[in-house]
Design an enzyme around this catalytic site. Structure first.
Site, PDB file in Angstrom:
ATOM      1  N   CYS A 127      45.453  -3.993  14.135  1.00 27.33           N
ATOM      2  CA  CYS A 127      44.955  -2.651  13.796  1.00 27.33           C
ATOM      3  C   CYS A 127      43.648  -2.364  14.524  1.00 27.33           C
ATOM      4  O   CYS A 127      42.598  -2.178  13.890  1.00 27.33           O
ATOM      5  CB  CYS A 127      44.768  -2.537  12.295  1.00 27.33           C
ATOM      6  SG  CYS A 127      46.297  -2.818  11.432  1.00 27.33           S
ATOM      7  N   GLY A 161      34.418 -25.054  35.420  1.00 27.35           N
ATOM      8  CA  GLY A 161      34.331 -23.770  36.113  1.00 27.35           C
ATOM      9  C   GLY A 161      35.251 -23.588  37.295  1.00 27.35           C
ATOM     10  O   GLY A 161      35.280 -22.509  37.887  1.00 27.35           O
ATOM     11  N   PRO A 178      36.190 -30.199  33.656  1.00 22.08           N
ATOM     12  CA  PRO A 178      37.125 -29.093  33.878  1.00 22.08           C
ATOM     13  C   PRO A 178      37.922 -28.756  32.618  1.00 22.08           C
ATOM     14  O   PRO A 178      38.268 -29.656  31.844  1.00 22.08           O
ATOM     15  CB  PRO A 178      38.050 -29.650  34.955  1.00 22.08           C
ATOM     16  CG  PRO A 178      38.016 -31.127  34.754  1.00 22.08           C
ATOM     17  CD  PRO A 178      36.651 -31.464  34.241  1.00 22.08           C
TER      18      PRO A 178
HETATM   19  C1  LIG Z   1      29.545 -26.967  29.083  1.00 21.08           C
HETATM   20  C2  LIG Z   1      30.901 -26.591  29.556  1.00 21.08           C
HETATM   21  N1  LIG Z   1      31.604 -27.488  30.261  1.00 21.08           N
HETATM   22  C3  LIG Z   1      32.849 -27.210  30.715  1.00 21.08           C
HETATM   23  C4  LIG Z   1      33.441 -25.984  30.462  1.00 21.08           C
HETATM   24  C5  LIG Z   1      34.817 -25.741  30.986  1.00 21.08           C
HETATM   25  O1  LIG Z   1      34.844 -24.690  31.902  1.00 21.08           O
HETATM   26  P1  LIG Z   1      36.194 -24.313  32.653  1.00 21.08           P
HETATM   27  O2  LIG Z   1      37.232 -24.133  31.615  1.00 21.08           O
HETATM   28  O3  LIG Z   1      35.893 -23.061  33.374  1.00 21.08           O
HETATM   29  O4  LIG Z   1      36.531 -25.449  33.576  1.00 21.08           O
HETATM   30  C6  LIG Z   1      32.740 -25.021  29.733  1.00 21.08           C
HETATM   31  C7  LIG Z   1      33.348 -23.719  29.476  1.00 21.08           C
HETATM   32  O5  LIG Z   1      32.795 -22.786  28.999  1.00 21.08           O
HETATM   33  C8  LIG Z   1      31.441 -25.339  29.258  1.00 21.08           C
HETATM   34  O6  LIG Z   1      30.740 -24.459  28.543  1.00 21.08           O
END
Ligand SMILES: Cc1ncc(COP(=O)(O)O)c(C=O)c1O
Length: 422
Positions: A348, A239, A275
């Site tokens: 389309c 996140g 990440p």
């Molecule tokens: C369980 C889980 N971990 C990690 C991530 C990675 O998140 P981000 O790409 O925002 O770092 C996600 C993304 O949806 C996720 O669902």
């Protein structure tokens, strides 16, 4: 335009780590055209991994394969000390091919089938339990294979990540994980199962998290459970945000790590992070070619320009899914035109626009190339075969300047290979 992930102008020509994109484009097999094309910058991936390694020195890092699943990229990330977060049979296969050991793989997934559970148990990876129904399946799969699985319980901490509503995953109404009461109930009642042991708590409150304080708030919900049940691992998901706009900003991973370590305090627990976007988003671009240009005015007499290109929602679904904004720049720099420009794709669907109201693009004509920034995460990975789209190739510019093709353009043969035509 400032350089993004090592992509920027040198003498008016967009380059990747100093290599002109014209050279990169010319290097790909092109029987059916040079674009759309995804171009990665190895240097930028290494830099992003280094930033995470330095911000979270003791944490285990598991790259979220959903963000970018190209094997060459996965191997590169693995070489920086990362394992993988996977959510399916396909992603698990890629994680293994990329060289990850079982203990370096975390298997989440909102609706795991019996087959997937059994495969994950057999592979010896850590399973993130999203629903109570998964537990007896894990138990049977583990006992029948003579194994013991490590399970993390996915908590839905009821924390708003203040991100796009389609990117938030930890609020009360979310299809991911379990509310605190359900997690506690499982820990109180099921500790005696023999096929698995509870390794810790997992949460992921969303992507593009607005502020580290949201993550700290979620940690505040998880820690009392960890303490009470004497668990040893906290997996806080991914996140970490990326700034897609020209003039915005996003908190960096160091700011997140400060708040996260503060929230954890001196507890003796293993931290795990997953990440995705922050590792790869800014490390790739998508190059597209202009097919036509039309000028007009809307009902109120406001002028517009529609530039229709060979890439659209099938090549980058993010604008259509989340109203996502990506900067789009010309391959060859030029003075901007004042007419608001809409970048349409070939699909389309009337929603097939990958840029809206842009004011930075010069006079354009058929054959000119445009470069869409921040295409390393959730772009190629989400590409679809709609309208018979044959997924576009991927190229990486290595740190020494070598240009390497890492995925071919899909062929018509690939696209029909599974169909049982007599
Ligand atoms: C369980 C889980 N971990 C990690 C991530 C990675 O998140 P981000 O790409 O925002 O770092 C996600 C993304 O949806 C996720 O669902």
């Amino acid at each position: 335009m400032q350089s993004i992930g090592g992509f920027g102008y040198i003498d008016g020509l967009m380059c990747c780590n100093g290599i002109p994109l014209t050279e990169v484009i010319a290097s790909v097999p092109h029987e059916r055209g040079f674009t759309p094309l995804y171009v990665y910058n190895e240097r930028a991936i290494l830099d992003n991994c280094a930033a995470l390694n330095s911000a979270f020195p003791q944490a285990k890092k598991r790259f979220a394969v959903k963000a970018c699943m190209n094997l060459e990229i996965l191997r590169l990330i693995r070489d920086q000390g990362f394992g993988f977060d996977v959510v399916s049979h396909g992603e698990l296969g890629r994680a293994k091919l990329a060289g990850a050991r079982p203990e370096e793989i975390v298997y989440a997934g909102a609706a795991k089938t019996d087959y997937e559970v059994s495969e994950a148990v057999g592979a010896g990876v850590t399973i993130v339990v999203e629903r109570p129904e998964e537990l007896p399946i894990i138990d049977v799969a583990a006992i029948s294979q003579g194994l013991e699985t490590t399970a993390l319980l996915r908590l839905r901490p009821n924390v708003d990540a203040h991100t796009h509503r389609h990117l938030t995953t930890g609020t009360a109404f979310s299809k991911f994980g379990m509310p605190e009461a359900a997690v506690r109930e499982i820990l109180e009642n099921r500790v005696s199962a023999s096929g698995y042991r509870f390794g810790g708590i997992h949460f992921h409150i969303g992507s593009q998290i607005d502020s580290p304080s949201c993550t700290a708030q979620a940690i505040g919900v998880a820690l009392p459970i960890i303490d009470e049940f004497n668990l040893k691992l906290l997996d806080i998901g991914g996140g970490f945000p990326v700034c897609y706009t020209e003039d915005g900003s996003a908190p960096c991973v160091d700011e997140f790590s400060r708040e996260i370590y503060n929230a954890i305090g001196d507890r003796d627990i293993q931290l795990l992070i997953e990440p995705g976007r922050s590792v790869v988003a800014d490390t790739a671009v998508m190059v597209t070619t202009v097919m036509s240009v039309e000028y007009g005015t809307d009902e109120e007499g406001k002028p517009w320009r529609i530039v229709t290109c060979d890439a659209g929602m099938g090549d980058n679904p993010r604008p259509m899914l989340y109203d996502a904004y990506h900067q789009i720049w010309p391959l060859v720099a030029g003075d901007p035109e004042s007419t608001p420009t809409y970048i349409a794709g070939p699909y389309c669907e009337s929603t097939d626009f990958i840029g809206r109201g842009l004011l930075n693009l010069p006079l354009l004509k058929r054959g000119d190339r445009l470069v869409m920034m921040h295409c390393g995460a959730y772009v190629r990975a989400m590409a679809s075969g709609y309208n018979g789209n044959l997924i576009s190739p991927e190229v990486i510019v290595l740190s020494d300047g070598t240009i390497k093709l890492i995925a071919m353009r899909q062929s018509f043969g690939h696209s029909i290979a599974l169909e049982l035509v007599a």
